[in-house]
Design an enzyme around this catalytic site. Sequence first.
Site, mmCIF file in Angstrom:
data_model
loop_
_atom_site.group_PDB
_atom_site.id
_atom_site.type_symbol
_atom_site.label_atom_id
_atom_site.label_comp_id
_atom_site.label_asym_id
_atom_site.label_seq_id
_atom_site.Cartn_x
_atom_site.Cartn_y
_atom_site.Cartn_z
ATOM 1 N N ARG A 71 0.787 -1.221 0.000
ATOM 2 C CA ARG A 71 0.000 0.000 0.000
ATOM 3 C C ARG A 71 0.827 1.282 0.000
ATOM 4 N NH1 ARG A 71 -4.462 0.288 4.544
ATOM 5 N NH2 ARG A 71 -3.787 -1.844 4.939
ATOM 6 N N HIS B 220 -7.933 -3.697 -7.462
ATOM 7 C CA HIS B 220 -7.703 -3.035 -6.176
ATOM 8 C C HIS B 220 -8.980 -3.066 -5.333
ATOM 9 C CE1 HIS B 220 -4.955 -0.552 -3.812
ATOM 10 N NE2 HIS B 220 -5.949 0.277 -3.520
ATOM 11 N N TYR C 216 -18.648 13.225 -12.354
ATOM 12 C CA TYR C 216 -18.632 14.433 -13.169
ATOM 13 C C TYR C 216 -17.334 14.590 -13.967
ATOM 14 C CZ TYR C 216 -22.583 15.760 -10.233
ATOM 15 O OH TYR C 216 -23.781 15.782 -9.578
#
Length: 823
Positions: free
Chosen positions: A42, A88, A132
């Site tokens: 990570r 993921h 968006y």
Amino acid sequence: MSSDVPDPGPDEDVAARVERVRIEDEMEQSYIDYAMSVIAGRALPDVRDGLKPVHRRILYAMHEMGVSSGSSHRKSSSIVGETMGDYHPHGDSAIYDTLVGMAQEFSMRYPLVDGQGNFGSMDGDPAAAMRYTEARMSPIAEELLADIGKDTVDFSPNYDDRLTEPEVLPSSFPNLLVNGSTGIAVGMSTKIPPHNLQEVIDATVHLIDNPDAEVADLMEYIKGPDFPTGANVVGKDAIYSAYATGRGRLTVRAEFEVEERESGGDRIVVTELPYQENKARVVERIADDVNEGIIEGVADLRDESDRNGVRVVVECKRGANVEVVKNQLLEHHLESTFGMINLALVDGQPQVLTLKETLAEYIDHRKEVVRRRSEYDLAEAEDRAHILEGRLKALENAEDVVELIRDAEDRDGAKEALREAYGFSVDQADHIVRMQLGSLTSMEAAEIESEYESVQAEIERLETILDSESELLSVIKDELRDIAETYGDDRKTSILEDEGTVTREDLIPEEDVVVAMTADDYIKRMPAAQFDPQRRGGKGIIGGDPKDEDRITTVFRANTHDYLLCFTNRGQVYRLKTYEIPEMSRTARGKSAVNLLDLDDGEQLTAVVPTDDLDAEECITMVTRHGYVKRTCAAEFENILSTGIIAAKLEDNDELVDVEVTDGSMDLVVATEGGMTIRFDEDEVRQMGRSARGVRGIDLQDGDAVAGLVATSDDDERSLLTVTANGYGKRTPLSEYRRQSRYGKGLIDIKTDERNGPVRSVKAVSEDDHIVVMSDRGQIMRCPVADISTVGRNTKGVVIMTVEEGDSVASVDVLPSDSGTAD
């Protein structure tokens, strides 16, 4: 119901099969396993491609989706969904935040994602929701994935074993240094600044050509970090230290300029901010400090930034010192520290790397990628050559081959007949059977022959690369240069010298001051301009207020920015910055010097030497009360502890009296309290270490003691000013003191009768100088040297300062004519 656990027999004790472990050991191992999972899975980037798993998976998902730089933009939510579903399995917000960061031009030096829509701002505004915004890979991101389909890197199963994902990307450029990385793992963190692509590639090529190159050599190419927001990194030494060790603290300073307003006054215009600074927050903090009075001299503050860049305007009040305002802004708001930690995964293990090690690891990675790519391409080329060889043989026997195929019962029979008749391989026979008749034309034949020659040349090239290390490295260098030519740009961040660093000194006005110290170690400084010149013979004004049984022992002139070597009567030397001495009024007693100078009881300052213009090859020449003189190289006083160091070894009851700076070509004039002087060549006193006692400079009469030391030369037009305890003194040209051999009795300088009292100080003065005389009780007087008449040796002199009964002159210092304080 079946079970994998065998049913224990009646005589078998289940408890005996339970393994007993210490809980501390189990917790330690479990924590280590967890920590390594976070570190490798990570938080930390891989040194080879400079990416963390989430970055790598986003880019690979986009590659698999076909969302390249040449395709249309795709909704960010679609990219996040594909990444989360296939590679993921973590929260979508974490993936989207990473995607946003890779698209922000103010966060990443060379953005890996081409974003469309609102992706946030330097003011800390968040990006719009993922539904968006749209995104696609940037062209340079495709260079990280180049040749990934040619077995250049290892793949591993994804989280649910449905697909495979790359363990690392081929990475055609050193992305770890180019774009940097930031991450916090368990017990460790990484913070790698971004760099200029052209510089990094030039350094990489240099290291390939010169494997023994050191960090200093690589810094000829990589000047320092190159932040996307520009600004300045202060201090080349700090950069070198960070590159040489893998850790360091870099000072990043905003870019700004001072402009004159048409209406009068100045404005400070900030055009670049330190990396990762929130512009809106910086402006807000400046406004708060102005309102609270921490920053003075600011009339207005505006943020005029737009899409073209940062522009924060600080309007200064009329009459305000713009330099002080600028330095206050730097100290509190326009400078930040970048704590560099070059920590990355090397073979799956976290390791702090130097600049050279980072580039060397990348070069090893590219060597492996190019080798595996060449092996893949070679196998492909050999397969193609094999097919082309079959086609060429078929063309040579075209009529027989066509006849043979036509006579065969089916395809398999035709293949078998071709293999038996012409020795074709299975692949060649299969290809020939599927050939169209149109390929038997003469033009097609010529094209096949041309292709075959090209394939053979490619095979030869690939075999050379695989057989020769130098050829393989040459390919790597050529590809790196191509990347630099395509994507390279000019540096955005400037590198400033160390002296550009803002310190507390920059906030202190530069001025000449008078410093006074008492026997009880009270010290203060006062602006020299406070003391107006008086005619000689005056009483002066109050310059200090020593308490009962205390007295003034030292007065000297200094500049607030001077570094001072402070010598004591015990032979110790301390280092002190003038502005560290508290500034107080004339009538104040002063403050205890315990926090400035670690003086023992009875230890007093006897001489002060400014070090700003001190040459390491010059000498510190000292004289003691018993007449010993010694010279020590100034270089031995460079590293002085806070508790001081020994400047001279003294005999019992002896004291250090005075100090001068000499260059080896001067004469020394030693004056005594009894009015005697001796002048001799400083070469008669050899250089010696700090702990040495010195040699005898003057043969003292019984009861006499040394009062001071002056350094002069043959062409010195100054005079020797002698001041006695009762305030009398005189000037005599230094030329009247003839040179003698060391350790003589000397010549009479001034009469020290009951009127004059013993000599307290001797100074070399010029006609335009002023002197500052201070008495034991704190009276201080500034007097022009020109008011003191020039007379010969062996005279009584004139009154310089009227000293009250019970008081006496404590110390004298000179305000040089070039100090700007003389009228």
